[in-house]
Design a protein around this motif. Structure first.
Motif, PDB file in Angstrom:
ATOM      1  N   GLY A  56      57.051  16.432  27.726  1.00 12.63           N
ATOM      2  CA  GLY A  56      56.217  15.346  27.232  1.00 12.63           C
ATOM      3  C   GLY A  56      56.701  13.966  27.614  1.00 12.63           C
ATOM      4  O   GLY A  56      55.932  13.009  27.591  1.00 12.63           O
ATOM      5  N   MET A  57      57.966  13.810  27.965  1.00 15.33           N
ATOM      6  CA  MET A  57      58.517  12.489  28.262  1.00 15.33           C
ATOM      7  C   MET A  57      58.621  12.260  29.766  1.00 15.33           C
ATOM      8  O   MET A  57      58.439  13.166  30.568  1.00 15.33           O
ATOM      9  N   PHE A  58      58.909  11.022  30.125  1.00 15.33           N
ATOM     10  CA  PHE A  58      59.269  10.701  31.506  1.00 15.33           C
ATOM     11  C   PHE A  58      60.635  10.025  31.477  1.00 15.33           C
ATOM     12  O   PHE A  58      61.040   9.466  30.469  1.00 15.33           O
ATOM     13  N   GLY A  59      61.334  10.082  32.598  1.00 19.46           N
ATOM     14  CA  GLY A  59      62.695   9.571  32.608  1.00 19.46           C
ATOM     15  C   GLY A  59      63.628  10.520  31.874  1.00 19.46           C
ATOM     16  O   GLY A  59      63.377  11.716  31.770  1.00 19.46           O
ATOM     17  N   PHE A  60      64.742   9.960  31.338  1.00 24.08           N
ATOM     18  CA  PHE A  60      65.718  10.790  30.619  1.00 24.08           C
ATOM     19  C   PHE A  60      66.397   9.925  29.559  1.00 24.08           C
ATOM     20  O   PHE A  60      67.556   9.556  29.639  1.00 24.08           O
ATOM     21  N   TYR A  61      65.636   9.605  28.513  1.00 24.62           N
ATOM     22  CA  TYR A  61      66.089   8.679  27.485  1.00 24.62           C
ATOM     23  C   TYR A  61      67.218   9.221  26.614  1.00 24.62           C
ATOM     24  O   TYR A  61      67.815   8.452  25.850  1.00 24.62           O
ATOM     25  N   SER A  62      67.509  10.492  26.697  1.00 22.69           N
ATOM     26  CA  SER A  62      68.631  10.999  25.911  1.00 22.69           C
ATOM     27  C   SER A  62      69.924  10.275  26.281  1.00 22.69           C
ATOM     28  O   SER A  62      70.829  10.146  25.441  1.00 22.69           O
ATOM     29  N   SER A  63      70.021   9.768  27.501  1.00 23.12           N
ATOM     30  CA  SER A  63      71.215   9.027  27.907  1.00 23.12           C
ATOM     31  C   SER A  63      71.422   7.795  27.034  1.00 23.12           C
ATOM     32  O   SER A  63      72.553   7.438  26.696  1.00 23.12           O
ATOM     33  N   VAL A  64      70.320   7.137  26.661  1.00 27.25           N
ATOM     34  CA  VAL A  64      70.399   5.953  25.810  1.00 27.25           C
ATOM     35  C   VAL A  64      70.929   6.325  24.433  1.00 27.25           C
ATOM     36  O   VAL A  64      71.742   5.603  23.837  1.00 27.25           O
ATOM     37  N   PRO A  67      67.794  18.052  27.150  1.00 24.72           N
ATOM     38  CA  PRO A  67      66.424  17.946  26.652  1.00 24.72           C
ATOM     39  C   PRO A  67      65.952  16.500  26.532  1.00 24.72           C
ATOM     40  O   PRO A  67      66.756  15.596  26.314  1.00 24.72           O
ATOM     41  N   GLU A  68      64.652  16.312  26.680  1.00 25.23           N
ATOM     42  CA  GLU A  68      64.048  14.986  26.578  1.00 25.23           C
ATOM     43  C   GLU A  68      63.040  14.888  25.441  1.00 25.23           C
ATOM     44  O   GLU A  68      62.851  13.824  24.871  1.00 25.23           O
ATOM     45  N   TYR A  69      62.372  15.977  25.141  1.00 27.03           N
ATOM     46  CA  TYR A  69      61.358  15.965  24.094  1.00 27.03           C
ATOM     47  C   TYR A  69      61.455  17.277  23.325  1.00 27.03           C
ATOM     48  O   TYR A  69      60.529  18.074  23.297  1.00 27.03           O
ATOM     49  N   PRO A  70      62.610  17.538  22.690  1.00 25.57           N
ATOM     50  CA  PRO A  70      62.876  18.860  22.138  1.00 25.57           C
ATOM     51  C   PRO A  70      62.061  19.174  20.893  1.00 25.57           C
ATOM     52  O   PRO A  70      61.810  18.321  20.047  1.00 25.57           O
ATOM     53  N   LYS A  71      61.651  20.418  20.810  1.00 25.47           N
ATOM     54  CA  LYS A  71      60.998  20.987  19.638  1.00 25.47           C
ATOM     55  C   LYS A  71      61.843  22.158  19.158  1.00 25.47           C
ATOM     56  O   LYS A  71      62.853  22.501  19.776  1.00 25.47           O
ATOM     57  N   VAL A  72      61.403  22.793  18.092  1.00 21.75           N
ATOM     58  CA  VAL A  72      62.167  23.927  17.580  1.00 21.75           C
ATOM     59  C   VAL A  72      62.160  25.103  18.554  1.00 21.75           C
ATOM     60  O   VAL A  72      63.046  25.956  18.515  1.00 21.75           O
ATOM     61  N   PHE A  73      61.173  25.131  19.451  1.00 16.31           N
ATOM     62  CA  PHE A  73      61.068  26.233  20.409  1.00 16.31           C
ATOM     63  C   PHE A  73      61.653  25.878  21.774  1.00 16.31           C
ATOM     64  O   PHE A  73      61.591  26.663  22.703  1.00 16.31           O
ATOM     65  N   GLY A  74      62.237  24.694  21.903  1.00 19.10           N
ATOM     66  CA  GLY A  74      62.804  24.287  23.182  1.00 19.10           C
ATOM     67  C   GLY A  74      62.298  22.932  23.607  1.00 19.10           C
ATOM     68  O   GLY A  74      61.671  22.202  22.832  1.00 19.10           O
ATOM     69  N   ASP A  75      62.576  22.569  24.841  1.00 15.59           N
ATOM     70  CA  ASP A  75      62.227  21.249  25.334  1.00 15.59           C
ATOM     71  C   ASP A  75      60.768  21.212  25.781  1.00 15.59           C
ATOM     72  O   ASP A  75      60.369  21.953  26.676  1.00 15.59           O
ATOM     73  N   ARG A  76      59.978  20.360  25.173  1.00 14.95           N
ATOM     74  CA  ARG A  76      58.572  20.233  25.536  1.00 14.95           C
ATOM     75  C   ARG A  76      58.428  19.238  26.685  1.00 14.95           C
ATOM     76  O   ARG A  76      59.054  18.177  26.672  1.00 14.95           O
TER      77      ARG A  76
END
Length: 263
Positions: free
Chosen positions: A51-59, A40-49
């Motif tokens: 909304g983001m670009f790239g994949f910042y979760s790696s950071v 996920p990149e822009y997670p909400k309670v209902f799942g991944d929204r």
């Protein structure tokens, strides 16, 4: 659990103040990857929204690991990061599989921009109406690829480290020595002659940057400060450019119907 901007401050701070909670959150990201097929990149309670670009979760995963947070499945996290880095679209406000724009990035090292006034011709971007944000995505992908490389090294996966390490410098492919800024290039490698002080509204809805302009993105290379200083001509020049950014502020050139502003 919103990543948008939080990877810069909130998640790193939580690693220090409440590392156990941060690890739990990161494990929830791993769980979402296992359940949905994408990190996920822009997670909400209902799942991944979308909304983001790239994949910042790696950071976030790398920063937490280096701060000693280990109560999450690190190998599965790297697996999910790799899938996003190699198979996911990087378009803003878009989730799902990669398309031709990502293949271009893997081959050429930068995200291709549309020429001024050119209609969108990429099938994924047209279908999802995701802005290219070509310069922003290139800089973000360089940072994200660096994080994948570094976590691979931390976990003893030398193949991942060696594959992604060169991509950490991809941001340099959009550096214009003439403008002393990161500027967009089209798919032919030609500079797109935009006004670097203009907001995304001046051109085709965030085609080049994302929620900022060229002058703020000039200092957006957070993983390679030494490399950025070198591009600008050394520390003295870098300090002068940074002073000028804060002295002038961001000057937004916007349509006549919209008031101009400074921050």
């Amino acid at each position: 659990m919103i990543i948008r901007g939080d990877y810069i401050a909130q998640h790193p701070l939580r690693c220090i103040l409440n590392p156990a909670q941060e690890g739990d959150m990161l494990q929830s990201y791993v769980n979402m990857y296992e359940q949905s097929g994408w990190m996920p990149e822009y997670p909400k309670v209902f799942g991944d929204r979308p909304g983001m670009f790239g994949f910042y979760s790696s950071v976030m995963f790398l920063d937490a690991y280096r701060k000693g947070v280990r109560n999450f499945d690190t190998k599965k996290a790297l697996e999910g990061m790799l899938k996003n880095a190699e198979q996911a679209t990087m378009l803003a406000s878009t989730n799902g599989p990669k398309g031709a724009l990502e293949d271009f990035y893997y081959e050429k090292g930068y995200y291709p921009a549309l020429n001024i006034g050119e209609a969108e011709n990429d099938a994924v971007a047209k279908a999802k109406r995701g802005a290219r944000s070509a310069v922003a995505v290139t800089i973000a992908a360089s940072y994200n690829d660096w994080a994948v490389s570094e976590l691979g090294k931390e976990l003893g996966n030398n193949a991942v480290h060696l594959k992604f390490a060169p991509r950490a410098s991809n941001y340099k492919k959009l550096w214009s020595n003439d403008k002393m800024l990161f500027m967009p290039k089209n798919d032919k490698g030609e500079w797109v002659p935009i006004d670097p002080k203009s907001t995304e509204r001046t051109y085709n809805n965030q085609s080049y940057y994302n929620e900022n302009n060229a002058y703020t993105y000039k200092f957006g290379v957070t993983h390679d400060i030494e490399g950025l200083i070198e591009l600008m001509g050394g520390k003295d020049k870098f300090e002068a450019e940074l002073d000028q950014l804060f002295r002038e502020g961001r000057v937004a050139v916007v349509p006549p119907s919209t008031p101009s502003f400074r921050i």
